[in-house]
Design a protein around this motif. Structure first.
Motif, PDB file in Angstrom:
ATOM      1  N   ARG A  19      59.356  63.732  27.467  1.00 18.40           N
ATOM      2  CA  ARG A  19      58.660  63.411  26.235  1.00 18.40           C
ATOM      3  C   ARG A  19      59.064  62.020  25.761  1.00 18.40           C
ATOM      4  N   PRO A  20      58.098  61.177  25.451  1.00 20.75           N
ATOM      5  CA  PRO A  20      58.422  59.858  24.912  1.00 20.75           C
ATOM      6  C   PRO A  20      59.205  59.974  23.610  1.00 20.75           C
ATOM      7  N   ALA A  21      59.856  58.857  23.233  1.00 23.67           N
ATOM      8  CA  ALA A  21      60.698  58.878  22.038  1.00 23.67           C
ATOM      9  C   ALA A  21      59.882  59.138  20.777  1.00 23.67           C
ATOM     10  N   THR A  22      58.655  58.634  20.705  1.00 25.14           N
ATOM     11  CA  THR A  22      57.826  58.779  19.514  1.00 25.14           C
ATOM     12  C   THR A  22      57.002  60.062  19.618  1.00 25.14           C
ATOM     13  N   THR A  23      57.228  60.981  18.707  1.00 25.98           N
ATOM     14  CA  THR A  23      56.526  62.252  18.704  1.00 25.98           C
ATOM     15  C   THR A  23      55.902  62.463  17.335  1.00 25.98           C
TER      16      THR A  23
ATOM     17  N   LEU B 271      47.655  62.000  26.724  1.00 21.66           N
ATOM     18  CA  LEU B 271      47.896  62.966  25.657  1.00 21.66           C
ATOM     19  C   LEU B 271      49.185  62.595  24.926  1.00 21.66           C
ATOM     20  N   VAL B 272      49.208  62.871  23.627  1.00 26.67           N
ATOM     21  CA  VAL B 272      50.292  62.425  22.754  1.00 26.67           C
ATOM     22  C   VAL B 272      51.254  63.586  22.493  1.00 26.67           C
ATOM     23  N   PRO B 273      52.565  63.377  22.619  1.00 26.51           N
ATOM     24  CA  PRO B 273      53.516  64.452  22.318  1.00 26.51           C
ATOM     25  C   PRO B 273      53.572  64.733  20.823  1.00 26.51           C
ATOM     26  N   VAL B 274      53.620  66.001  20.476  1.00 32.99           N
ATOM     27  CA  VAL B 274      53.677  66.422  19.072  1.00 32.99           C
ATOM     28  C   VAL B 274      54.687  67.547  18.916  1.00 32.99           C
ATOM     29  N   THR B 275      55.133  67.750  17.689  1.00 35.63           N
ATOM     30  CA  THR B 275      55.812  68.991  17.318  1.00 35.63           C
ATOM     31  C   THR B 275      54.983  69.621  16.211  1.00 35.63           C
ATOM     32  N   VAL B 276      54.885  70.937  16.250  1.00 37.76           N
ATOM     33  CA  VAL B 276      54.069  71.658  15.272  1.00 37.76           C
ATOM     34  C   VAL B 276      54.949  72.646  14.518  1.00 37.76           C
ATOM     35  N   GLU B 277      54.890  72.570  13.204  1.00 32.92           N
ATOM     36  CA  GLU B 277      55.660  73.451  12.342  1.00 32.92           C
ATOM     37  C   GLU B 277      55.337  74.915  12.647  1.00 32.92           C
ATOM     38  N   GLY B 278      56.366  75.692  12.907  1.00 29.76           N
ATOM     39  CA  GLY B 278      56.180  77.120  13.129  1.00 29.76           C
ATOM     40  C   GLY B 278      55.914  77.511  14.563  1.00 29.76           C
ATOM     41  N   TRP B 279      55.550  76.551  15.427  1.00 30.77           N
ATOM     42  CA  TRP B 279      55.227  76.927  16.796  1.00 30.77           C
ATOM     43  C   TRP B 279      56.455  77.329  17.596  1.00 30.77           C
ATOM     44  N   GLY B 280      57.631  76.916  17.142  1.00 33.14           N
ATOM     45  CA  GLY B 280      58.842  77.317  17.833  1.00 33.14           C
ATOM     46  C   GLY B 280      59.419  78.614  17.307  1.00 33.14           C
TER      47      GLY B 280
END
Length: 409
Positions: A7-11, A247-256
């Motif tokens: 994953r790239p540094a910018t998420t 495609l852009v790396p993301v984190t999504v609240e609650g998905w973990g």
């Protein structure tokens, strides 16, 4: 050892609500539908429309464009898929209708089928060549027209011609160009696929890269598993190409979080453990999703909900197709269709048809606020399939049945 994609540094960080709305817009359920491109546009955007034998309200591949476009004529749906070589049938998420433009990108799968035993069926010498010869001489044919589909045994006891033509389909020498009375109609790929697309020139990496990108665009946002599963790719195939897709790396609240924690509310979740890793279409992140929400019944095989873990993660809605569950063990019904309204899944309807009556054999609602939306979805679906009335049988909770009947009236 299990590996995960780098994953790239910018998420990009997304809230659970932002991710849900991005997914709805990407799948065609939020904002004005593109009616000018019609059914073909829906197919091209989704990249795959799953087929299934079950026909209750209508077949699943008819329900997909209906859910997005409204009451498009069912004959028009079939014509949009099959006329003038706009699509072909092949194995993607399952047996799917695919845009003909994607033919070159399934070369990796055709090559894979050619290099391993095929269903372990014995095929006599010359049978494969005979099928090709017959199709070349006579044009598109069903398995029955090719000499019969069965050997008078059990359902899996295929005839030599059926084994041969299905093997030719997997290899890419033959194409399924339509379904006639639910039977595959086969033709030679050299006739059915436009010459500019009829090649296996792309290497496996380029094929997979394209399909990962297409799946990411169709989903809007998804986990590694979501995106790989869209066309039934392996995780290692995803990992090998993801950095080259854009495609852009993301984190999504609650998905973990665990399912129980998600149902408890995303606002209670904090820290890195509360967010799950994913990837998003960069175009989907450029503007906030806005516009009108669709209210509709969904096929259980709709790509919005076909993956149970993703449906649970995005909507907090656990759904299982119970068609293959013994009747006494069913909870929501044989072909329970989720109801989408206001960007949420608000209930389920198990439909049937009796003459010109659409029968809601079982309706399961989350609460009284869902009643108007479910009534609207039922009335619109009834009109689409030529029914002029709706009858409600079982209801859960039962106390809401009078309100639903009034809303239908």
């Amino acid at each position: 050892m299990t590996t995960t994609s780098p994953r790239p540094a910018t998420t990009v960080a997304l809230s659970a609500d932002e991710a849900r709305r991005i997914a709805l817009r990407a799948q065609g359920f939020l904002g004005a539908p593109d009616r000018r491109s019609g059914v073909r546009g829906v197919l091209r955007h989704l990249g795959a429309v799953q087929l299934d034998t079950i026909s209750v309200l209508a077949r699943s591949h008819e329900l997909i464009p209906y859910a997005r476009l409204g009451a498009v004529g069912r004959k028009k749906v079939e014509a949009a898929y099959w006329t003038e070589g706009h699509a072909f049938e092949y194995w993607s998420h399952a047996a799917c209708i695919l845009p003909v433009e994607e033919w070159p990108h399934f070369a990796f799968r055709r090559r894979a089928y050619r290099t391993r035993p095929h269903w372990h069926h014995h095929l006599p010498d010359g049978a494969y060549e005979q099928v090709i010869k017959q199709l070349r001489a006579e044009g598109p044919l069903t398995a029955t027209e090719l000499g019969g589909a069965k050997n008078k045994g059990e359902w899996w006891d295929w005839s030599d011609s059926k084994i041969a033509v299905e093997r030719a389909l997997m290899y890419g020498d033959v194409v399924c160009v339509e379904r006639r009375s639910w039977k595959r109609v086969y033709d030679l790929a050299e006739r059915a696929i436009p010459s500019a697309l009829l090649h296996d020139d792309l290497d496996d990496a380029e094929c997979v890269r394209r399909l990962v990108l297409q799946a990411g665009q169709a989903l809007g946002v998804g986990t590694r598993s979501d995106i790989a599963d869209y066309h039934r790719l392996k995780s290692e195939q995803f990992d090998a190409v993801i950095e080259d897709t854009g495609l852009v790396p993301v984190t999504v609240e609650g998905w973990g979080a665990k399912p129980a924690e998600r149902r408890g509310g995303a606002k209670r979740l904090t820290g890195r453990a509360a967010a799950g890793d994913g990837w998003a279409d960069p175009a989907a992140l450029e503007s906030a999703p806005r516009g009108r929400h669709r209210t509709t019944l969904l096929s259980p095989f709709d790509s919005l909900v076909w993956e149970r873990a993703r449906t649970e993660r995005i909507f907090g809605f656990t759904h299982r197709l119970e068609a293959y569950v013994p009747k006494p063990k069913r909870i929501h019904g044989y072909f329970a269709m989720p109801v989408l309204a206001g960007g949420r899944l608000v209930g389920r309807v198990d439909p049937a048809r009796e003459g010109t009556t659409l029968v809601a054999k079982q309706v399961s609602l989350d609460g009284p606020k869902a009643v108007p939306a479910v009534a609207q979805a039922l009335v619109e679906a009834a009109s689409w399939v030529g029914c002029d009335s709706v009858r409600v049988e079982r209801m859960e909770p039962a106390a809401l049945k009078p309100a639903l009947i009034r809303a239908l009236g």
